[in-house]
Motif scaffolding. Structure first.
Motif, PDB file in Angstrom:
ATOM      1  N   UNK A  81       0.868  -0.992  -0.022  1.00 53.84           N
ATOM      2  CA  UNK A  81      -0.027  -0.096   0.019  1.00 53.84           C
ATOM      3  C   UNK A  81       0.953   1.333   0.161  1.00 53.84           C
ATOM      4  N   UNK A  82       0.314   2.519  -0.194  1.00 52.47           N
ATOM      5  CA  UNK A  82       1.035   3.658  -0.163  1.00 52.47           C
ATOM      6  C   UNK A  82       1.759   3.728   1.223  1.00 52.47           C
ATOM      7  N   UNK A  83       1.116   3.404   2.294  1.00 53.60           N
ATOM      8  CA  UNK A  83       1.522   3.414   3.641  1.00 53.60           C
ATOM      9  C   UNK A  83       1.283   2.186   4.466  1.00 53.60           C
ATOM     10  N   UNK A 141       9.470   6.145  -9.784  1.00 58.25           N
ATOM     11  CA  UNK A 141       8.678   7.038 -10.646  1.00 58.25           C
ATOM     12  C   UNK A 141       7.074   6.660 -10.762  1.00 58.25           C
ATOM     13  N   UNK A 142       7.064   5.237 -10.721  1.00 59.12           N
ATOM     14  CA  UNK A 142       5.567   4.786 -10.645  1.00 59.12           C
ATOM     15  C   UNK A 142       5.132   4.113  -9.145  1.00 59.12           C
ATOM     16  N   UNK A 143       6.247   4.167  -8.025  1.00 59.66           N
ATOM     17  CA  UNK A 143       6.034   3.924  -6.820  1.00 59.66           C
ATOM     18  C   UNK A 143       5.134   2.561  -6.407  1.00 59.66           C
ATOM     19  N   UNK A 150       8.986  -1.075  -0.841  1.00 60.42           N
ATOM     20  CA  UNK A 150      10.036  -0.572  -1.945  1.00 60.42           C
ATOM     21  C   UNK A 150      10.418   0.980  -1.877  1.00 60.42           C
ATOM     22  N   UNK A 151       9.957   1.660  -0.920  1.00 62.21           N
ATOM     23  CA  UNK A 151      10.513   3.186  -0.857  1.00 62.21           C
ATOM     24  C   UNK A 151      11.629   3.049  -0.212  1.00 62.21           C
TER      25      UNK A 151
END
Length: 297
Positions: free
Chosen positions: A146-148, A203-205, A211-212
């Motif tokens: 997820x984003x976070x 770029x695509x996150x 992976x951050x």
């Protein structure tokens, strides 16, 4: 000649020890004799019978992995190379292998790119509506990716979603094969030192929870990766438990999670999803864990 003397019987404890040793020896001899033939695989209380008639209709439920996303063209599904239902001979999908014993097999790909376990019950209902008598499930990566971290699916929510789906499939009479969630940390380990992979991830996150900041060795980043991997392990424990409680369900014994992908097995487009070679590897590993199918009838 002196008469024979009857030898005294050994103590009870010693007799029991000898019996146990004999049983253990028999087990070892059986194991050393080699694996059972495909038609002679034993039943297991945890996984159900191994050898079963081939299905007439199969379906796969899942996310972008089972849709072949980014395996062929950028940002596009490529179900032709799906490990489960694909028709591309380079993959040797489960559907292709099944057709050697069930030539008329109908295979339906019900996976949805970007899906989380929240969609799994609806997918299961669609599989039952399609009269699928064999269903493969590979779901959960997007629940952790997820984003976070705060947006990751809670374990009990994942359990409820998965349980609802498998209950629906069992009620419809389908045999089910459940695959474990991949170890996304293994993807990070393979790609983090590849400049092109890092550039794409930035770029695509994709999968920011893992992976951050891919090259960071800071404590906060190391602990974040550990927590995401632990969440995936929790999901896999849930899948194992729910499958064990469901009639006619087999689990892959974490075959997907345990696999360490090579760079060639990752899409050259996003260095995250499986490439065609990665799909082939998935098919191979999971074929070893699913049922052994014989012609129906």
């Amino acid at each position: 000649m002196a008469p024979d003397r009857q030898r005294p019987r050994p103590p009870v404890r010693l007799r029991r020890t000898r019996r146990r040793a004999a049983v253990l020896a028999a087990v070892l001899v059986s194991a050393l004799a080699g694996p059972l033939s495909p038609g002679a695989a034993p039943a297991s209380a945890a996984t159900g019978p191994r050898t079963v008639p081939a299905p007439a209709v199969m379906a796969v439920l899942g996310d972008s992995i089972s849709r072949g996303f980014d395996a062929c063209l950028p940002l596009q599904d490529c179900p032709d190379v799906s490990w489960s239902t694909g028709s591309n001979p380079a993959v040797a999908s489960h559907a292709a292998r099944l057709r050697t014993v069930a030539p008329g097999l109908v295979a339906t790909n019900l996976a949805v790119s970007g899906a989380t376990s929240a969609l799994l019950p609806a997918m299961a209902a669609a599989a039952v509506a399609a009269r699928a008598d064999y269903v493969e499930v590979l779901m959960g990566a997007n629940d952790a990716c997820r984003p976070s971290e705060a947006q990751m699916t809670p374990v009990e929510t994942f359990r409820a979603n998965y349980s609802a789906a498998l209950t629906r499939l069992a009620a419809g009479g389908a045999r089910v094969f459940t695959a474990s969630v991949p170890d996304v940390e293994a993807v990070w380990r393979v790609g983090k030192d590849v400049p092109a992979a890092r550039a794409i991830w930035e770029s695509f996150r994709p999968c920011q929870t893992m992976l951050a900041n891919p090259l960071s060795t800071a404590r906060a980043d190391r602990e974040r990766r550990d927590r995401v991997r632990e969440r995936i392990q929790d999901y896999n424990a849930v899948i194992s438990q729910v499958c064990a409680a469901t009639p006619n369900c087999r689990f892959d014994h974490r075959a997907v999670f345990k696999h360490e992908p090579t760079l060639a097995e990752l899409s050259p487009i996003d260095f995250y999803h499986p490439s065609v070679e990665g799909q082939r590897t998935l098919s191979d590993r999971l074929w070893e864990e699913t049922y052994r199918f014989r012609p129906a009838g």
